[in-house]
Design a protein around this motif. Structure first.
Motif, PDB file in Angstrom:
ATOM      1  N   GLN A 126      57.576 -20.476  21.719  1.00  0.00           N
ATOM      2  CA  GLN A 126      56.322 -19.674  22.339  1.00  0.00           C
ATOM      3  C   GLN A 126      56.807 -18.298  22.759  1.00  0.00           C
ATOM      4  OE1 GLN A 126      55.955 -21.758  26.268  1.00  0.00           O
ATOM      5  NE2 GLN A 126      57.116 -20.416  27.447  1.00  0.00           N
ATOM      6  N   ASN A 127      58.135 -17.867  22.250  1.00  0.00           N
ATOM      7  CA  ASN A 127      58.540 -16.559  22.310  1.00  0.00           C
ATOM      8  C   ASN A 127      58.253 -15.808  23.512  1.00  0.00           C
ATOM      9  OD1 ASN A 127      59.892 -14.505  21.061  1.00  0.00           O
ATOM     10  ND2 ASN A 127      57.895 -13.272  20.581  1.00  0.00           N
ATOM     11  N   GLN A 128      58.761 -16.642  24.642  1.00  0.00           N
ATOM     12  CA  GLN A 128      58.564 -16.325  25.972  1.00  0.00           C
ATOM     13  C   GLN A 128      59.583 -17.198  26.905  1.00  0.00           C
ATOM     14  OE1 GLN A 128      54.550 -15.629  27.771  1.00  0.00           O
ATOM     15  NE2 GLN A 128      55.016 -16.557  29.488  1.00  0.00           N
ATOM     16  N   PRO A 129      60.189 -16.812  28.133  1.00  0.00           N
ATOM     17  CA  PRO A 129      61.309 -17.272  28.667  1.00  0.00           C
ATOM     18  C   PRO A 129      60.448 -18.272  29.617  1.00  0.00           C
ATOM     19  CG  PRO A 129      61.158 -15.162  29.330  1.00  0.00           C
ATOM     20  CD  PRO A 129      60.522 -15.240  28.158  1.00  0.00           C
ATOM     21  N   ILE A 130      61.035 -19.181  30.115  1.00  0.00           N
ATOM     22  CA  ILE A 130      60.504 -20.341  31.033  1.00  0.00           C
ATOM     23  C   ILE A 130      61.482 -20.282  32.337  1.00  0.00           C
ATOM     24  CG2 ILE A 130      60.006 -22.818  31.667  1.00  0.00           C
ATOM     25  CD1 ILE A 130      59.556 -23.044  28.626  1.00  0.00           C
ATOM     26  N   ALA A 131      60.899 -19.718  33.325  1.00  0.00           N
ATOM     27  CA  ALA A 131      61.606 -19.689  34.494  1.00  0.00           C
ATOM     28  C   ALA A 131      62.029 -21.203  34.998  1.00  0.00           C
ATOM     29  CB  ALA A 131      60.933 -18.869  35.679  1.00  0.00           C
ATOM     30  N   ILE A 132      63.372 -21.465  35.431  1.00  0.00           N
ATOM     31  CA  ILE A 132      63.719 -22.757  35.607  1.00  0.00           C
ATOM     32  C   ILE A 132      64.048 -22.530  37.314  1.00  0.00           C
ATOM     33  CG2 ILE A 132      65.092 -24.816  35.452  1.00  0.00           C
ATOM     34  CD1 ILE A 132      65.220 -23.766  32.614  1.00  0.00           C
ATOM     35  N   TYR A 133      63.485 -23.481  37.964  1.00  0.00           N
ATOM     36  CA  TYR A 133      63.864 -23.673  39.569  1.00  0.00           C
ATOM     37  C   TYR A 133      64.180 -25.070  39.569  1.00  0.00           C
ATOM     38  CZ  TYR A 133      60.981 -19.557  40.323  1.00  0.00           C
ATOM     39  OH  TYR A 133      60.234 -18.256  40.244  1.00  0.00           O
ATOM     40  N   PHE A 134      65.757 -25.437  40.330  1.00  0.00           N
ATOM     41  CA  PHE A 134      66.222 -26.675  40.579  1.00  0.00           C
ATOM     42  C   PHE A 134      66.812 -26.817  41.679  1.00  0.00           C
ATOM     43  CE2 PHE A 134      68.983 -24.172  37.816  1.00  0.00           C
ATOM     44  CZ  PHE A 134      70.145 -24.347  38.313  1.00  0.00           C
ATOM     45  N   MET A 135      66.830 -27.944  42.453  1.00  0.00           N
ATOM     46  CA  MET A 135      67.301 -28.255  43.573  1.00  0.00           C
ATOM     47  C   MET A 135      67.573 -29.584  43.629  1.00  0.00           C
ATOM     48  SD  MET A 135      63.873 -28.467  46.140  1.00  0.00           S
ATOM     49  CE  MET A 135      64.594 -29.158  47.705  1.00  0.00           C
ATOM     50  N   GLY A 136      68.279 -30.393  44.690  1.00  0.00           N
ATOM     51  CA  GLY A 136      68.509 -31.574  45.216  1.00  0.00           C
ATOM     52  C   GLY A 136      67.296 -32.181  45.911  1.00  0.00           C
ATOM     53  N   GLU A 137      67.815 -33.042  46.982  1.00  0.00           N
ATOM     54  CA  GLU A 137      66.617 -33.379  47.863  1.00  0.00           C
ATOM     55  C   GLU A 137      65.993 -32.491  48.865  1.00  0.00           C
ATOM     56  OE1 GLU A 137      67.840 -37.264  49.701  1.00  0.00           O
ATOM     57  OE2 GLU A 137      69.369 -37.313  48.293  1.00  0.00           O
ATOM     58  N   THR A 138      66.970 -31.736  49.328  1.00  0.00           N
ATOM     59  CA  THR A 138      66.794 -30.432  50.255  1.00  0.00           C
ATOM     60  C   THR A 138      67.703 -29.457  49.894  1.00  0.00           C
ATOM     61  OG1 THR A 138      68.302 -31.457  52.013  1.00  0.00           O
ATOM     62  CG2 THR A 138      65.782 -32.377  51.968  1.00  0.00           C
ATOM     63  N   GLY A 139      67.579 -28.359  50.726  1.00  0.00           N
ATOM     64  CA  GLY A 139      68.421 -27.130  50.655  1.00  0.00           C
ATOM     65  C   GLY A 139      68.417 -26.363  49.820  1.00  0.00           C
ATOM     66  N   LYS A 140      69.398 -25.749  49.118  1.00  0.00           N
ATOM     67  CA  LYS A 140      69.246 -24.591  48.108  1.00  0.00           C
ATOM     68  C   LYS A 140      68.376 -24.815  47.065  1.00  0.00           C
ATOM     69  CE  LYS A 140      73.661 -22.756  49.403  1.00  0.00           C
ATOM     70  NZ  LYS A 140      73.189 -21.785  50.531  1.00  0.00           N
ATOM     71  N   VAL A 141      67.897 -23.829  46.572  1.00  0.00           N
ATOM     72  CA  VAL A 141      66.898 -23.923  45.230  1.00  0.00           C
ATOM     73  C   VAL A 141      67.554 -22.785  44.368  1.00  0.00           C
ATOM     74  CG1 VAL A 141      64.783 -23.553  44.066  1.00  0.00           C
ATOM     75  CG2 VAL A 141      64.927 -24.406  46.617  1.00  0.00           C
ATOM     76  N   VAL A 142      67.831 -23.274  43.140  1.00  0.00           N
ATOM     77  CA  VAL A 142      68.527 -22.154  42.130  1.00  0.00           C
ATOM     78  C   VAL A 142      67.548 -21.854  41.242  1.00  0.00           C
ATOM     79  CG1 VAL A 142      70.189 -21.738  40.435  1.00  0.00           C
ATOM     80  CG2 VAL A 142      70.877 -22.973  42.430  1.00  0.00           C
ATOM     81  N   LYS A 143      67.275 -20.435  40.681  1.00  0.00           N
ATOM     82  CA  LYS A 143      66.188 -19.927  39.574  1.00  0.00           C
ATOM     83  C   LYS A 143      67.012 -19.462  38.418  1.00  0.00           C
ATOM     84  CE  LYS A 143      62.656 -16.896  38.538  1.00  0.00           C
ATOM     85  NZ  LYS A 143      62.562 -15.470  38.574  1.00  0.00           N
ATOM     86  N   ALA A 144      66.854 -19.823  37.264  1.00  0.00           N
ATOM     87  CA  ALA A 144      67.294 -19.283  36.045  1.00  0.00           C
ATOM     88  C   ALA A 144      66.151 -18.692  35.426  1.00  0.00           C
ATOM     89  CB  ALA A 144      67.916 -20.371  35.200  1.00  0.00           C
ATOM     90  N   ASP A 145      66.116 -17.411  35.051  1.00  0.00           N
ATOM     91  CA  ASP A 145      64.968 -16.758  34.496  1.00  0.00           C
ATOM     92  C   ASP A 145      64.595 -17.322  33.146  1.00  0.00           C
ATOM     93  OD1 ASP A 145      64.654 -14.935  36.709  1.00  0.00           O
ATOM     94  OD2 ASP A 145      66.202 -13.494  35.627  1.00  0.00           O
ATOM     95  N   SER A 146      65.747 -18.037  32.512  1.00  0.00           N
ATOM     96  CA  SER A 146      65.240 -18.373  31.320  1.00  0.00           C
ATOM     97  C   SER A 146      66.379 -19.605  30.966  1.00  0.00           C
ATOM     98  CB  SER A 146      65.451 -17.443  30.295  1.00  0.00           C
ATOM     99  OG  SER A 146      65.865 -17.840  28.888  1.00  0.00           O
ATOM    100  N   VAL A 147      66.071 -20.532  30.148  1.00  0.00           N
ATOM    101  CA  VAL A 147      67.114 -21.537  29.998  1.00  0.00           C
ATOM    102  C   VAL A 147      68.205 -20.878  29.078  1.00  0.00           C
ATOM    103  CG1 VAL A 147      66.381 -22.133  27.475  1.00  0.00           C
ATOM    104  CG2 VAL A 147      67.345 -24.145  29.073  1.00  0.00           C
TER     105      VAL A 147
END
Length: 163
Positions: A126-147
């Motif tokens: 798609q020639n466009q990054p996919i933002a990835i948000y990940f977390m466990g059950e609760t708590g911190k959320v991490v975001k990567a702007d691209s894989v």
């Protein structure tokens, strides 16, 4: 010989409450769908919500199988479903939440290596990054702007000399 240094930057939120209202909605969808995962062996349940360019949201859960390599991770279930139902529609972001029936998952759980490769294939196509948000059950959320922030040395069309 020389050394190659690879740097990446991730954004860390203390909780879902720090996300925008729309991002919260997507992460809540990932958390809620997690309960529908089929994980009788690992008891490790993952839920995913994909935000598509056309406004649709595609959900996925991990689907285990007694023949372990035959199972599917939640990320690939959602991506494959998006590709089937909405071919050619870009994936804007991916939200992941993981939990276990055996222990508390309190650290953010990123996509596995196989899923990272699948996400990269879609980013490349798609020639466009996919933002990835990940977390466990609760708590911190991490975001990567691209894989590429999680998989900096990619294997794709250029490696195979297809471009």
């Amino acid at each position: 010989m020389k050394k190659l240094e690879i740097n990446t930057t991730l954004t860390v939120y203390d909780s879902v409450s720090e996300l925008s209202e729309q991002q919260k909605e997507f992460m809540i969808k990932a958390v809620n769908i997690r309960s529908k995962a089929y994980a009788p062996y690992s008891k490790f349940k993952v839920g995913v919500a994909l935000e598509l360019e056309n406004g649709e949201v595609v959900l996925g859960t991990n689907q285990e199988n007694a023949v372990f390599p035959s199972g599917m991770c939640a990320e690939r279930v959602a991506i494959n479903q998006a590709g089937t139902l909405y071919p050619g529609v870009k994936i804007l972001s991916l939200f992941v939440s993981a939990a276990s029936d055996n222990f508390a998952v309190l650290t953010p759980t990123p996509p596995c290596g196989g899923c990272r490769q699948s996400i990269f294939e879609y980013e490349e196509n798609q020639n466009q990054p996919i933002a990835i948000y990940f977390m466990g059950e609760t708590g911190k959320v991490v975001k990567a702007d691209s894989v590429k922030d999680l998989l900096p040395l990619t294997f794709g069309k250029a490696t195979l000399n297809l471009i």
